[in-house]
Scaffold this motif. Sequence first.
Motif, PDB file in Angstrom:
ATOM      1  N   ALA A 143       0.828  -1.207   0.000  1.00 24.75           N
ATOM      2  CA  ALA A 143       0.000   0.000   0.000  1.00 24.75           C
ATOM      3  C   ALA A 143       0.861   1.255   0.000  1.00 24.75           C
ATOM      4  O   ALA A 143       0.574   2.219  -0.720  1.00 24.75           O
ATOM      5  N   TYR A 144       1.927   1.242   0.796  1.00 21.12           N
ATOM      6  CA  TYR A 144       2.844   2.383   0.815  1.00 21.12           C
ATOM      7  C   TYR A 144       3.519   2.575  -0.549  1.00 21.12           C
ATOM      8  O   TYR A 144       3.656   3.705  -1.037  1.00 21.12           O
ATOM      9  N   VAL A 145       3.946   1.474  -1.152  1.00 22.87           N
ATOM     10  CA  VAL A 145       4.605   1.557  -2.460  1.00 22.87           C
ATOM     11  C   VAL A 145       3.666   2.169  -3.495  1.00 22.87           C
ATOM     12  O   VAL A 145       4.071   3.004  -4.309  1.00 22.87           O
ATOM     13  N   ALA A 146       2.406   1.767  -3.465  1.00 17.06           N
ATOM     14  CA  ALA A 146       1.435   2.298  -4.419  1.00 17.06           C
ATOM     15  C   ALA A 146       1.249   3.809  -4.239  1.00 17.06           C
ATOM     16  O   ALA A 146       1.155   4.558  -5.218  1.00 17.06           O
ATOM     17  N   VAL A 147       1.216   4.247  -2.986  1.00 21.70           N
ATOM     18  CA  VAL A 147       1.063   5.677  -2.713  1.00 21.70           C
ATOM     19  C   VAL A 147       2.309   6.447  -3.166  1.00 21.70           C
ATOM     20  O   VAL A 147       2.208   7.523  -3.768  1.00 21.70           O
ATOM     21  N   PHE A 148       3.477   5.897  -2.870  1.00 20.37           N
ATOM     22  CA  PHE A 148       4.722   6.532  -3.331  1.00 20.37           C
ATOM     23  C   PHE A 148       4.732   6.646  -4.848  1.00 20.37           C
ATOM     24  O   PHE A 148       5.148   7.669  -5.404  1.00 20.37           O
ATOM     25  N   ARG A 149       4.279   5.610  -5.510  1.00 16.95           N
ATOM     26  CA  ARG A 149       4.278   5.609  -6.972  1.00 16.95           C
ATOM     27  C   ARG A 149       3.404   6.743  -7.514  1.00 16.95           C
ATOM     28  O   ARG A 149       3.779   7.450  -8.456  1.00 16.95           O
ATOM     29  N   GLU A 150       2.239   6.951  -6.915  1.00 13.72           N
ATOM     30  CA  GLU A 150       1.339   8.021  -7.359  1.00 13.72           C
ATOM     31  C   GLU A 150       1.920   9.404  -7.069  1.00 13.72           C
ATOM     32  O   GLU A 150       1.781  10.334  -7.872  1.00 13.72           O
ATOM     33  N   ALA A 151       2.596   9.538  -5.916  1.00 19.77           N
ATOM     34  CA  ALA A 151       3.218  10.830  -5.583  1.00 19.77           C
ATOM     35  C   ALA A 151       4.342  11.148  -6.564  1.00 19.77           C
ATOM     36  O   ALA A 151       4.499  12.295  -6.995  1.00 19.77           O
ATOM     37  N   PHE A 152       5.121  10.140  -6.923  1.00 15.35           N
ATOM     38  CA  PHE A 152       6.166  10.350  -7.924  1.00 15.35           C
ATOM     39  C   PHE A 152       5.557  10.696  -9.287  1.00 15.35           C
ATOM     40  O   PHE A 152       6.113  11.519 -10.020  1.00 15.35           O
ATOM     41  N   ARG A 153       4.448  10.080  -9.614  1.00 18.59           N
ATOM     42  CA  ARG A 153       3.791  10.398 -10.883  1.00 18.59           C
ATOM     43  C   ARG A 153       3.376  11.874 -10.919  1.00 18.59           C
ATOM     44  O   ARG A 153       3.541  12.551 -11.939  1.00 18.59           O
ATOM     45  N   ASP A 154       2.853  12.376  -9.811  1.00 19.16           N
ATOM     46  CA  ASP A 154       2.510  13.800  -9.727  1.00 19.16           C
ATOM     47  C   ASP A 154       3.754  14.669  -9.943  1.00 19.16           C
ATOM     48  O   ASP A 154       3.690  15.710 -10.618  1.00 19.16           O
ATOM     49  N   LEU A 155       4.875  14.242  -9.365  1.00 16.29           N
ATOM     50  CA  LEU A 155       6.115  15.004  -9.495  1.00 16.29           C
ATOM     51  C   LEU A 155       6.598  15.016 -10.935  1.00 16.29           C
ATOM     52  O   LEU A 155       7.025  16.056 -11.439  1.00 16.29           O
ATOM     53  N   TRP A 156       6.535  13.891 -11.638  1.00 14.90           N
ATOM     54  CA  TRP A 156       6.986  13.838 -13.036  1.00 14.90           C
ATOM     55  C   TRP A 156       6.106  14.727 -13.922  1.00 14.90           C
ATOM     56  O   TRP A 156       6.620  15.371 -14.856  1.00 14.90           O
ATOM     57  N   ILE A 157       4.821  14.767 -13.655  1.00 15.46           N
ATOM     58  CA  ILE A 157       3.934  15.643 -14.424  1.00 15.46           C
ATOM     59  C   ILE A 157       4.318  17.104 -14.210  1.00 15.46           C
ATOM     60  O   ILE A 157       4.355  17.912 -15.155  1.00 15.46           O
ATOM     61  N   PHE A 158       4.631  17.452 -12.968  1.00 20.15           N
ATOM     62  CA  PHE A 158       5.074  18.816 -12.652  1.00 20.15           C
ATOM     63  C   PHE A 158       6.365  19.148 -13.391  1.00 20.15           C
ATOM     64  O   PHE A 158       6.505  20.211 -14.007  1.00 20.15           O
ATOM     65  N   PHE A 159       7.332  18.241 -13.356  1.00 18.81           N
ATOM     66  CA  PHE A 159       8.596  18.446 -14.061  1.00 18.81           C
ATOM     67  C   PHE A 159       8.382  18.576 -15.571  1.00 18.81           C
ATOM     68  O   PHE A 159       9.032  19.393 -16.233  1.00 18.81           O
TER      69      PHE A 159
END
Length: 562
Positions: A497-513
């Motif tokens: 569950a933590y890994v899935a949440v981290f993955r989504e947070a990183f996805r938000d960061l890549w979109i921002f970049f």
Amino acid sequence: MSTTKDERDTPSTRELTSSHATDAVEPDPSEPPVWTPKKGQWLIFGCLALLSFIISLDTTIITPAIPVLEQSLKGDTVQAFWAGTSYLLASAVCQPFIVDLSDVFGRREVLLGVVILFTLGTILSAVAHDFHLFLAGRSLQGVGGGGIMASCIVITTDIVPLRQRPTYYAIVQMAWAIGTLAGPVIGGAIAQDISWRWIFYINLPFCGLGLVMVPLTVRLRAERPSIMQRLGSIDWVGGVLFIGSLCSFLIGITWGGNQFRWDSWHTIVPVVVGGVGCVVALLWEAYGARRPFIHLQLFGSISAVLAYLCACLQGALMLGLLYFIPLCLQTVKHFTPITSGLALMVILGVMLPASVVTGALLTRLGTYRWAIWSGWLLSTLAIALLTLLDQDISAVRWVFIFLTLGTGQGLILTSQNFAVQALAKDNRDASAAGLYTFMRSLGMCIGVAVAGTFFQNRLAERLGKAGLDRQVARMAAEFALVLRGKEGGLAEGVKAAYVAVFREAFRDLWIFFAAVSGLSFLLALGIGHASMDRALESEHTLVVERGEDKGEVQAEGETAGV
């Protein structure tokens, strides 16, 4: 053309420099002028390459070791974050002033001074047992590293004509790339199997070699007035005001969303005071300083403004990616520090040949806009594709993404550097090169701070929605060790569950970049063309060895700019 105030008051021999291009024959732009380095130039290239290797190794070697460093010094995510930010902040704020000091006191003297500072900072960081001494050492390293970085490109402008600079500066960039490549792997290996202190001990032999090489090889000479006249010519008021104000502003930006809320007075006061101070400092440079150390006429065209802005954004994106990609691989794909460092080598490895080939093409073609545009386009595409990075992505796919990203960044790194020099007027190549490194370093400071705040906030929000501990967002780097290991007392389902949440947070960061990179591409379209064919003119001339033909050396420098 009227003479600017800082040109009249500069205590130098600029007025003695001849105008080499007066009776020049119009060159064929498709054929680069003939210029080859002598023994003295080759020795300087070797010294600058060594120093570039040292600071690039130091910049990237710490990245995969941050989780271990955080645990060893008993810190939290904020303190671990400052391990990199303190270096970047100190590096950025001092660069313009250090370049000006080298104009007045000499390239060799100032370069030797910043190498000494870097060495002292390395020793302090290596022996530290708490974050206070460690961050002091990293800050001292930053001042030295920033001075070395700026000096490398500035000295290159003294000894190589503009058209040939991209080709020969590639020697320094190759050393930088080797250090950047080796850093994550060495740092990961040290963090995993040896004491993290060796991350800094490993630099000391190179520092010692640099302290010997600088006095022996960087033999540039310029006629100067007395030491008291030189001390009196320095813009001490502007330097103190600018450095202090920029420090305040960057500290406030870094605190916001990390140590304090954005609406907290702890964040607002340093940002406002620093911002106002920077404006006052620039006004002083424009109207009050007898001899300003920031040459505002470098921003005299829209193309120049856009080029410097793109340099700032490129620095922000590149370092943000170098920081967060290994963290993403360690949390989402459970890579070890060593394997995440090896994965990062795919990006950095392709940057080297891309940068070298770009430099050769710039010299051959005499144009730079094609490289800037294609580099930003490739970078935007690659960063957008990072959103596909998850547990199940195949190695072929993420390697392709990393190769595309490295190629784009290699194109940008070289082309923007020499675009600002081509756009500079009135023999301001060295000042333009120094300002470029400053803007790029400034972008690194702001980018890592903003990206860290963005990621932490997105991660905390997603953890809350998933019913997980929001405090994990404040120790993301340390928590990567828990997710990768068997210790920590977390069930496999909770880890997933933590890994899935981290993955989504990183996805938000890549979109921002990706959005920032796309904006940079649009801005780069407005950068205009400027000729790269002009004479080599510098107050800092190479000391001619006995037996060399001084007239021949000077004539070659003049011919190269025809």
